[in-house]
Design a protein around this motif. Structure first.
Motif, mmCIF file in Angstrom:
data_model
loop_
_atom_site.group_PDB
_atom_site.id
_atom_site.type_symbol
_atom_site.label_atom_id
_atom_site.label_comp_id
_atom_site.label_asym_id
_atom_site.label_seq_id
_atom_site.Cartn_x
_atom_site.Cartn_y
_atom_site.Cartn_z
ATOM 1 N N CYS A 382 0.852 -1.191 0.000
ATOM 2 C CA CYS A 382 0.000 0.000 0.000
ATOM 3 C C CYS A 382 0.888 1.242 0.000
ATOM 4 N N PRO A 383 0.926 2.013 -1.069
ATOM 5 C CA PRO A 383 1.782 3.209 -1.115
ATOM 6 C C PRO A 383 1.432 4.226 -0.036
ATOM 7 N N PHE A 384 0.140 4.387 0.259
ATOM 8 C CA PHE A 384 -0.246 5.368 1.275
ATOM 9 C C PHE A 384 0.315 4.988 2.644
ATOM 10 N N SER A 385 0.293 3.701 2.959
ATOM 11 C CA SER A 385 0.884 3.260 4.225
ATOM 12 C C SER A 385 2.399 3.446 4.218
ATOM 13 N N ILE A 386 3.028 3.264 3.063
ATOM 14 C CA ILE A 386 4.475 3.477 2.973
ATOM 15 C C ILE A 386 4.806 4.932 3.265
ATOM 16 N N ILE A 387 3.993 5.855 2.707
ATOM 17 C CA ILE A 387 4.227 7.277 2.953
ATOM 18 C C ILE A 387 4.068 7.599 4.431
ATOM 19 N N GLN A 388 3.014 7.050 5.050
ATOM 20 C CA GLN A 388 2.788 7.313 6.470
ATOM 21 C C GLN A 388 3.943 6.770 7.319
ATOM 22 N N THR A 389 4.424 5.586 6.957
ATOM 23 C CA THR A 389 5.540 4.999 7.710
ATOM 24 C C THR A 389 6.811 5.828 7.539
ATOM 25 N N LEU A 390 7.082 6.266 6.315
ATOM 26 C CA LEU A 390 8.261 7.103 6.083
ATOM 27 C C LEU A 390 8.168 8.412 6.839
ATOM 28 N N ALA A 391 6.974 9.003 6.865
ATOM 29 C CA ALA A 391 6.816 10.263 7.586
ATOM 30 C C ALA A 391 7.017 10.082 9.083
ATOM 31 N N LYS A 392 6.628 8.928 9.619
ATOM 32 C CA LYS A 392 6.841 8.682 11.036
ATOM 33 C C LYS A 392 8.312 8.440 11.340
ATOM 34 N N GLU A 393 9.007 7.798 10.411
ATOM 35 C CA GLU A 393 10.439 7.587 10.611
ATOM 36 C C GLU A 393 11.207 8.890 10.500
ATOM 37 N N SER A 394 10.919 9.679 9.449
ATOM 38 C CA SER A 394 11.613 10.948 9.247
ATOM 39 C C SER A 394 10.855 11.739 8.200
ATOM 40 N N LEU A 395 10.391 12.927 8.579
ATOM 41 C CA LEU A 395 9.676 13.761 7.620
ATOM 42 C C LEU A 395 10.591 14.220 6.489
ATOM 43 N N CYS A 396 11.860 14.491 6.815
ATOM 44 C CA CYS A 396 12.801 14.913 5.772
ATOM 45 C C CYS A 396 13.064 13.780 4.789
ATOM 46 N N ARG A 397 13.233 12.555 5.286
ATOM 47 C CA ARG A 397 13.431 11.420 4.393
ATOM 48 C C ARG A 397 12.206 11.178 3.527
ATOM 49 N N ALA A 398 11.025 11.386 4.116
ATOM 50 C CA ALA A 398 9.805 11.196 3.335
ATOM 51 C C ALA A 398 9.746 12.187 2.174
ATOM 52 N N ARG A 399 10.222 13.413 2.394
ATOM 53 C CA ARG A 399 10.216 14.404 1.315
ATOM 54 C C ARG A 399 11.251 14.079 0.255
ATOM 55 N N MET A 400 12.297 13.355 0.632
ATOM 56 C CA MET A 400 13.345 13.000 -0.333
ATOM 57 C C MET A 400 13.106 11.644 -0.977
ATOM 58 N N THR A 401 11.947 11.061 -0.785
ATOM 59 C CA THR A 401 11.619 9.758 -1.365
ATOM 60 C C THR A 401 10.700 9.957 -2.567
ATOM 61 N N ARG A 402 11.059 9.342 -3.676
ATOM 62 C CA ARG A 402 10.260 9.419 -4.888
ATOM 63 C C ARG A 402 9.796 8.028 -5.292
ATOM 64 N N PHE A 403 8.688 7.996 -5.988
ATOM 65 C CA PHE A 403 8.132 6.757 -6.527
ATOM 66 C C PHE A 403 8.296 6.798 -8.051
ATOM 67 N N TYR A 404 8.920 5.759 -8.586
ATOM 68 C CA TYR A 404 9.210 5.686 -10.013
ATOM 69 C C TYR A 404 8.553 4.456 -10.613
ATOM 70 N N ILE A 405 8.147 4.585 -11.874
ATOM 71 C CA ILE A 405 7.736 3.439 -12.687
ATOM 72 C C ILE A 405 8.786 3.241 -13.770
ATOM 73 N N GLN A 406 9.301 2.046 -13.864
ATOM 74 C CA GLN A 406 10.319 1.750 -14.862
ATOM 75 C C GLN A 406 10.100 0.351 -15.408
ATOM 76 N N LEU A 407 10.787 0.046 -16.482
ATOM 77 C CA LEU A 407 10.689 -1.279 -17.077
ATOM 78 C C LEU A 407 11.262 -2.321 -16.124
ATOM 79 N N LYS A 408 10.616 -3.476 -16.102
ATOM 80 C CA LYS A 408 11.085 -4.543 -15.217
ATOM 81 C C LYS A 408 12.458 -5.036 -15.657
ATOM 82 N N ASN A 409 12.673 -5.167 -16.945
ATOM 83 C CA ASN A 409 13.971 -5.568 -17.468
ATOM 84 C C ASN A 409 14.781 -4.325 -17.807
ATOM 85 N N ASP A 410 16.027 -4.313 -17.387
ATOM 86 C CA ASP A 410 16.890 -3.166 -17.621
ATOM 87 C C ASP A 410 17.083 -2.968 -19.126
#
Length: 876
Positions: A382-410
């Motif tokens: 659940c991405p929303f739960s991941i965001i909440q967990t990151l914010a509880k660990e560190s608000l600054c780290r949560a702001r420096m975290t990005r979500f990317y979509i990329q090809l499964k094979n390099d």
């Protein structure tokens, strides 16, 4: 306050920031264009990489030609690739495409470099140690508050990343790099607050303006690791006022309605504070906080829904409008029930990609903190739960975290090349395999053993699995064999079909240990003005990694930064591995870093590097217009009559020695000169002194001073032997009668002993005018140390003895010998010098330099029809 204590510095882009401003800077340099599969080289468009501010002094705008730099504020823009500078309002008038400036011809374009996806930092990929400013202590950064000036400075909300000595610090664990946080303290929220007087303290009116410190943590990880920031506020300030200041210190959005503060007790409990009242009015009187600095949590208020910003990989074929957008991202509405699979479908739809192909893609989180950390998300997370967990660990780290979509094979391919060095030399392939498998285990067997360099104890192994390659890399980093630590390096892949015929990339080798040990600053400078992937440190695996990376390039140049010994080292490696390369003899330029630098003097590259990196661009421009010449190389064969009594008497010259199957025979390659007798004896004494204390020989002046002391000591020694009694000289089959001499010098180039000319410049009807491509060697003699000193000072010349293409020395006794500065004691026997079949193409600096202004790089490419330079006829 000293400015240098309060800045962070980027080693590649040379970008400077204040410590309190570093949260605005992405930890890595901007990712510019990289190799994209299935794309035509003619359709590649590389955009400028603009940086605001940090311009060199006297920078001028390329549009209006006016000054665009300032020492008072960040102003103006500079492209990190081509170096063009412009005002912010003039920048829009420039072409959007970057031409890489004057250095385009020797620049390795980033769109032809492939670096597979690996869980490595950019420092690991580029093989350098990241430099940073050491953290400051509280006592260094803030005073006790007695100084009015200190209080005014602290009111701006500066930050500290030191280990806290605040309440509860003794209960914390040691710092860790783990991604997960410990269990947070229990939260106690009082349901009923007593009625307080309106912000009125029991102290005198004069104490109302007294300031106090508050330690603030942005999450559980910061509290565990002791990473806090200090806020200065009035003692009677309400929690709401403190919260506004905390948001400024942490550079959070000025939206206090989305955050709250919690008090951390000595028992590591968390009490939520009301914004209407001061801190100590909301706490139980049993909690003694009046004699200590309060510690607070900055928390984000929990929500039931929100928006997730998803970025698209630059290699995916998204729509044109998304490709040209600034952020290249889309916002997706998420709740506690939204899964990764749902987010990916919605994002693919917004990026005009087929949602039915969702199995071909993957979503990852990228944490851009001290290092770039990737984590692959499972479809059921659940991405929303991941965001909440990151914010509880560190608000600054949560702001420096990005979500990317990329090809499964390099899309770059799955081939990952690892260079492994410091292995035993001259062992079988089976033995190399056994050594490595004992370290990494049979389960981590490589896909392909690409190449083995037997004479250097090095090899290149290839993996198709990213996880296996990462695991093997970490195992080899900490491994050793025969009490020698193994060296492992990740090698990039260059796509030669992406290079045009006009481009001849420059391969740069820097020896950080040559002469004055000034190579460290050169590596930084070259990585700034060139592609970092074309600059290699010779202390990390030698020349082999760079030669392997460039092996498939049809036409490239080489720059060797070091002394004469370094040049011989690179040439010898090129002789051994160049046969398997597309370009077996690239032209070589020299950046003199050694003590003598005689070959660099002959080729007009100067006597030595004096410090600073301001002239690197001019040097690279000189390389572009330099002329190619041939350098004669000679094979020196030694044959010993019998085995020496002391095997240690012969010092192996690993950078010059060649293979042979004959017993008691050694073969070397000579590029510059060979010394016999007193010259080699002084070199041997200097060599032994440097071997005993290598750390002291870090200056060119110190090195020459030691050589001078050795010479003075030798002058007082009356046991010198005359070579005419122990050496027989034959040139082209003719015996040469030797006068009383203490030393012989066989010259291939006309510079010797740090720029001296022992042959002299006078014309002689007996001998032809010498040079380094005529296929002839010159033999001269010296009578002693005093004679050598006169030659060095330009007061005398050596005695001309002979000139020929085939030289033989018969040694009737053990005699000191050196070849290109590598000395040893040679037992009696014979020495034969013949023309080598090995070739070396060197670059000679042109006399007529093209003047260019560093502050206004030329945006136009080089002329296609540049006339070829004529071959040289004379030597300066």
């Amino acid at each position: 306050m000293p400015w240098f204590m309060y800045v962070n510095w980027g080693q590649l882009c040379e970008y400077y920031t204040h410590v309190e401003c570093k949260d605005f800077v992405v930890s890595n340099c901007k990712q510019c264009a990289t190799y994209t599969p299935n794309i035509d080289q003619n359709t590649v468009v590389h955009l400028h990489h603009w940086r605001e501010g940090n311009l060199p002094s006297s920078s001028k705008c390329s549009v209006c030609k006016k000054t665009c730099w300032s020492g008072d504020c960040l102003t103006g823009y500079r492209c990190e690739w081509c170096g063009v500078t412009a005002h912010s309002y003039c920048q829009k008038m420039l072409s959007a495409e970057c031409s890489f400036g004057d250095l385009r011809q020797i620049f390795l374009p980033p769109y032809c470099v492939t670096v597979p996806r690996l869980d490595f930092t950019i420092e690991t990929v580029l093989s350098f140690t990241k430099t940073s400013v050491p953290a400051r202590s509280i006592s260094d950064e803030w005073s006790s508050g007695d100084s009015k000036q200190d209080e005014e400075n602290n009111l701006v909300g500066q930050s500290s990343l030191t280990v806290a000595a605040a309440a509860g610090a003794s209960n914390r664990s040691s710092p860790s790099t783990s991604y997960s946080a410990p269990t947070s303290p229990p939260v106690t929220s009082p349901t009923t607050l007593p009625t307080y007087p309106s912000a009125k303290l029991s102290k005198d009116k004069s104490d109302k303006d007294e300031k106090s410190k508050v330690f603030v943590y942005d999450g559980d990880v910061a509290y565990r690791d002791g990473l806090y920031r200090v806020v200065i506020a009035a003692k009677n300030a309400t929690v709401g006022v403190i919260l506004e200041e905390v948001l400024r210190v942490f550079y959070m959005p000025p939206e206090p309605q989305k955050f709250y503060l919690s008090f951390i007790t000595n028992n590591a409990e968390e009490i939520r504070l009301d914004e209407r009242y001061p801190i100590k009015h909301q706490l139980d009187t049993k909690i003694q906080i009046f004699d200590t600095i309060p510690s607070l949590y900055l928390r984000g208020k929990e929500k039931e829904r929100g928006e997730l910003t998803i970025y698209i990989d630059s290699l995916l074929p998204v729509r044109a409008s998304a490709r040209t957008s600034v952020s290249n991202c889309e916002d997706i509405a998420v709740t506690r029930e939204t899964l990764v699979h749902d987010c990916m479908k919605a994002a693919l739809t917004k990026f005009d990609l087929n949602p039915e192909d969702i199995d071909d893609y993957v979503m990852i989180t990228v944490l851009m903190d001290k290092a770039v950390i990737h984590r692959k998300l499972q479809p059921t997370e659940c991405p929303f739960s991941i965001i909440q967990t990151l914010a509880k660990e560190s608000l600054c780290r949560a702001r420096m975290t990005r979500f990317y979509i990329q090809l499964k094979n390099d899309p770059h391919g799955s081939m990952i090349s690892l260079f492994v060095g410091n292995l035993p030399t001259y062992v079988s392939q089976r033995q190399y395999k056994k050594i490595l498998l004992d370290i990494i285990g049979p389960e981590n067997l490589w896909t392909l053993l690409e190449v083995i360099y037997y004479e250097y104890g090095s090899l290149v192994i290839i993996y198709n699995s990213r996880e296996t390659a990462t695991r093997v890399f970490k195992l080899l980093q900490n491994a050793s064999y025969d009490d020698k630590s193994l060296y492992v390096m990740l090698l990039p892949n260059i796509q030669p079909h992406m290079l045009s015929d006009k481009e001849t990339p420059l391969l740069v080798f820097v020896n950080t240990r040559s002469g004055g040990c000034q190579g460290g600053q050169l590596i930084t400078g070259f990585r700034k003005v060139l592609n970092p992937h074309q600059v290699f440190d010779l202390s990390n695996g030698g020349p082999l990694p760079g030669l392997y990376v460039f092996r498939n390039i049809k036409n490239y140049k080489m720059l060797v930064c070091g002394g004469d010994g370094t040049i011989g080292w690179v040439l010898q490696c090129l002789d051994n591995v160049g046969q398997d390369a597309v370009c077996d003899a690239p032209p070589i330029a020299i950046f003199p870093l050694g003590t003598g630098n005689d070959l660099a003097r002959v080729l007009r590259w100067g006597p030595g590097f004096t410090g600073g990196t301001e002239d690197l661009t001019a040097l690279l421009n000189d390389i572009i217009v330099a002329e190619d010449i041939q350098l004669d190389r000679w094979t020196v064969i030694f044959y010993c009559d019998k085995e020496p009594d002391d095997p240690a008497a012969i010092l192996d010259s690993d950078c010059q020695i060649a293979d042979t199957n004959e017993e008691n025979t050694q073969m070397y390659v000579m590029n510059n000169y060979m010394g016999v007798g007193i010259d080699a004896e002084l070199s041997l004494s200097f060599h032994n002194a440097r071997q005993k204390n290598p750390d002291k020989f870090n200056s060119r002046i110190h090195n020459k001073g030691v050589y001078f002391k050795v010479s003075l000591k030798k002058m007082t020694n009356r046991e010198n032997r005359l070579l005419n009694n122990i050496v027989i000289l034959e040139v082209d089959g003719r015996v040469v009668d030797l006068p009383p001499l203490e030393g012989l010098i066989v010259l291939n180039i006309l510079s010797w002993g740090s720029g001296s000319h022992p042959w002299g410049i006078e014309k002689d009807p007996v001998f032809s005018t010498p040079n380094h491509w005529d296929g002839l060697l010159e033999v001269v003699g010296v009578t002693g140390v005093v004679h050598m000193g006169k030659i060095t000072g330009g007061l005398s010349n050596a005695k001309r003895l002979a000139q020929g293409a085939h030289i033989k020395l018969t040694l009737l006794d053990t005699v000191p010998i050196h070849i290109d500065g590598e000395p040893w004691n040679q037992p009696k026997g014979s020495c034969t010098i013949i023309k080598s079949a090995l070739k070396a193409t060197m670059m000679k600096k042109a006399k007529n330099k093209v003047k260019r202004r560093d502050t206004e790089p030329n945006l136009l490419s080089l002329d296609d029809g540049a006339a070829a330079l004529p071959p040289p006829h004379t030597v300066d």
